[in-house]
Design a protein around this motif. Sequence first.
Motif, PDB file in Angstrom:
ATOM      1  N   ASP A  87     -30.962 -21.715 -38.098  1.00  0.00           N
ATOM      2  CA  ASP A  87     -29.762 -21.052 -38.588  1.00  0.00           C
ATOM      3  C   ASP A  87     -28.975 -22.018 -39.475  1.00  0.00           C
ATOM      4  OD1 ASP A  87     -28.413 -22.803 -36.898  1.00  0.00           O
ATOM      5  OD2 ASP A  87     -27.774 -21.259 -35.490  1.00  0.00           O
ATOM      6  N   ASN A  88     -27.785 -21.625 -39.910  1.00  0.00           N
ATOM      7  CA  ASN A  88     -26.991 -22.464 -40.807  1.00  0.00           C
ATOM      8  C   ASN A  88     -26.593 -23.793 -40.182  1.00  0.00           C
ATOM      9  OD1 ASN A  88     -27.046 -20.923 -43.093  1.00  0.00           O
ATOM     10  ND2 ASN A  88     -25.091 -19.921 -42.711  1.00  0.00           N
ATOM     11  N   GLY A  89     -26.480 -23.846 -38.877  1.00  0.00           N
ATOM     12  CA  GLY A  89     -26.111 -25.083 -38.189  1.00  0.00           C
ATOM     13  C   GLY A  89     -27.292 -25.988 -37.901  1.00  0.00           C
ATOM     14  N   GLY A  90     -28.494 -25.577 -38.309  1.00  0.00           N
ATOM     15  CA  GLY A  90     -29.681 -26.386 -38.039  1.00  0.00           C
ATOM     16  C   GLY A  90     -30.186 -26.229 -36.621  1.00  0.00           C
ATOM     17  N   ASN A  91     -29.878 -25.111 -36.002  1.00  0.00           N
ATOM     18  CA  ASN A  91     -30.323 -24.831 -34.641  1.00  0.00           C
ATOM     19  C   ASN A  91     -31.420 -23.783 -34.684  1.00  0.00           C
ATOM     20  OD1 ASN A  91     -28.171 -26.459 -33.522  1.00  0.00           O
ATOM     21  ND2 ASN A  91     -26.829 -24.793 -34.109  1.00  0.00           N
ATOM     22  N   TRP A 114     -30.327 -29.943 -36.771  1.00  0.00           N
ATOM     23  CA  TRP A 114     -31.373 -30.430 -37.673  1.00  0.00           C
ATOM     24  C   TRP A 114     -32.211 -31.558 -37.074  1.00  0.00           C
ATOM     25  CZ3 TRP A 114     -31.853 -26.986 -41.346  1.00  0.00           C
ATOM     26  CH2 TRP A 114     -30.733 -26.285 -41.774  1.00  0.00           C
ATOM     27  N   THR A 115     -32.073 -31.818 -35.761  1.00  0.00           N
ATOM     28  CA  THR A 115     -32.875 -32.855 -35.106  1.00  0.00           C
ATOM     29  C   THR A 115     -33.503 -32.286 -33.854  1.00  0.00           C
ATOM     30  OG1 THR A 115     -30.985 -33.671 -33.835  1.00  0.00           O
ATOM     31  CG2 THR A 115     -31.405 -34.740 -35.962  1.00  0.00           C
ATOM     32  N   CYS A 116     -34.493 -32.999 -33.359  1.00  0.00           N
ATOM     33  CA  CYS A 116     -35.216 -32.551 -32.166  1.00  0.00           C
ATOM     34  C   CYS A 116     -35.247 -33.692 -31.154  1.00  0.00           C
ATOM     35  CB  CYS A 116     -36.638 -32.140 -32.570  1.00  0.00           C
ATOM     36  SG  CYS A 116     -37.612 -31.497 -31.198  1.00  0.00           S
ATOM     37  N   ALA A 117     -35.030 -33.362 -29.887  1.00  0.00           N
ATOM     38  CA  ALA A 117     -35.055 -34.370 -28.826  1.00  0.00           C
ATOM     39  C   ALA A 117     -36.487 -34.855 -28.576  1.00  0.00           C
ATOM     40  CB  ALA A 117     -34.462 -33.802 -27.545  1.00  0.00           C
ATOM     41  N   GLN A 118     -37.475 -34.011 -28.849  1.00  0.00           N
ATOM     42  CA  GLN A 118     -38.871 -34.388 -28.672  1.00  0.00           C
ATOM     43  C   GLN A 118     -39.383 -35.056 -29.941  1.00  0.00           C
ATOM     44  OE1 GLN A 118     -39.759 -30.301 -28.034  1.00  0.00           O
ATOM     45  NE2 GLN A 118     -40.295 -30.641 -25.894  1.00  0.00           N
ATOM     46  N   GLN A 119     -40.434 -35.849 -29.780  1.00  0.00           N
ATOM     47  CA  GLN A 119     -41.015 -36.501 -30.945  1.00  0.00           C
ATOM     48  C   GLN A 119     -41.675 -35.456 -31.842  1.00  0.00           C
ATOM     49  OE1 GLN A 119     -43.679 -39.673 -30.042  1.00  0.00           O
ATOM     50  NE2 GLN A 119     -44.072 -40.163 -32.176  1.00  0.00           N
ATOM     51  N   LEU A 120     -41.409 -35.549 -33.140  1.00  0.00           N
ATOM     52  CA  LEU A 120     -41.956 -34.604 -34.109  1.00  0.00           C
ATOM     53  C   LEU A 120     -43.121 -35.236 -34.854  1.00  0.00           C
ATOM     54  CD1 LEU A 120     -38.635 -33.283 -35.691  1.00  0.00           C
ATOM     55  CD2 LEU A 120     -40.094 -32.079 -34.068  1.00  0.00           C
ATOM     56  N   SER A 121     -44.088 -34.394 -35.201  1.00  0.00           N
ATOM     57  CA  SER A 121     -45.170 -34.849 -36.076  1.00  0.00           C
ATOM     58  C   SER A 121     -44.610 -34.951 -37.494  1.00  0.00           C
ATOM     59  CB  SER A 121     -46.333 -33.861 -36.033  1.00  0.00           C
ATOM     60  OG  SER A 121     -45.981 -32.659 -36.690  1.00  0.00           O
ATOM     61  N   PRO A 122     -45.289 -35.665 -38.388  1.00  0.00           N
ATOM     62  CA  PRO A 122     -44.810 -35.728 -39.772  1.00  0.00           C
ATOM     63  C   PRO A 122     -44.697 -34.335 -40.406  1.00  0.00           C
ATOM     64  CG  PRO A 122     -46.510 -37.380 -39.413  1.00  0.00           C
ATOM     65  CD  PRO A 122     -46.451 -36.535 -38.177  1.00  0.00           C
ATOM     66  N   GLU A 123     -45.617 -33.438 -40.075  1.00  0.00           N
ATOM     67  CA  GLU A 123     -45.594 -32.087 -40.636  1.00  0.00           C
ATOM     68  C   GLU A 123     -44.407 -31.286 -40.097  1.00  0.00           C
ATOM     69  OE1 GLU A 123     -49.589 -33.831 -40.802  1.00  0.00           O
ATOM     70  OE2 GLU A 123     -48.283 -33.437 -39.097  1.00  0.00           O
ATOM     71  N   GLU A 124     -44.079 -31.461 -38.821  1.00  0.00           N
ATOM     72  CA  GLU A 124     -42.922 -30.776 -38.254  1.00  0.00           C
ATOM     73  C   GLU A 124     -41.627 -31.289 -38.895  1.00  0.00           C
ATOM     74  OE1 GLU A 124     -44.569 -29.805 -33.752  1.00  0.00           O
ATOM     75  OE2 GLU A 124     -43.813 -31.810 -34.212  1.00  0.00           O
ATOM     76  N   ALA A 131     -36.758 -26.786 -44.747  1.00  0.00           N
ATOM     77  CA  ALA A 131     -35.857 -25.691 -44.390  1.00  0.00           C
ATOM     78  C   ALA A 131     -34.412 -26.080 -44.656  1.00  0.00           C
ATOM     79  CB  ALA A 131     -36.034 -25.330 -42.909  1.00  0.00           C
ATOM     80  N   HIS A 132     -34.089 -27.346 -44.487  1.00  0.00           N
ATOM     81  CA  HIS A 132     -32.732 -27.827 -44.706  1.00  0.00           C
ATOM     82  C   HIS A 132     -32.382 -27.875 -46.199  1.00  0.00           C
ATOM     83  CE1 HIS A 132     -29.231 -30.245 -43.157  1.00  0.00           C
ATOM     84  NE2 HIS A 132     -29.141 -30.468 -44.453  1.00  0.00           N
ATOM     85  N   ALA A 133     -33.374 -28.122 -47.024  1.00  0.00           N
ATOM     86  CA  ALA A 133     -33.134 -28.268 -48.482  1.00  0.00           C
ATOM     87  C   ALA A 133     -32.694 -26.982 -49.124  1.00  0.00           C
ATOM     88  CB  ALA A 133     -34.404 -28.755 -49.162  1.00  0.00           C
TER      89      ALA A 133
END
Length: 133
Positions: A87-91, A114-124, A131-133
Amino acid sequence: MPIVLASLALLAAVAALAISVMVLRTLSGSRRSTGEEALPEDVQGLRQEVAALRIEARDALRHLAVVRYDAFGDMGGHLSWSMALLDNGGNGVVLTSIHGRSEARTYAKTVTDWTCAQQLSPEESEAIDNAHA
């Protein structure tokens, strides 16, 4: 495939909302010259509905991006993918499907601000950035 259909349906809903906003802006321009009391009752009702839709749209998944790639060196065709739905808030969520020779696995990770608590792959990470851009 259901995710693609859901994404298309979401895009259609966003397009309908954009058209509603354009109509509202057109009506607002004519209201300045004629006065709000000159507007019919049904137009005032439509205004209220558009205002309610704007409130609902704040939480809509509006930032979408898909990154396709080959997860394994011996596989081609970019059959694996990561998709960010935010969504607009990055959630929202980032979904990943890893396609192997004999199976496919799907993962979902929650995204907040716009961040994740779990480790993200480079593709994620790339999907979230796109999506943020």
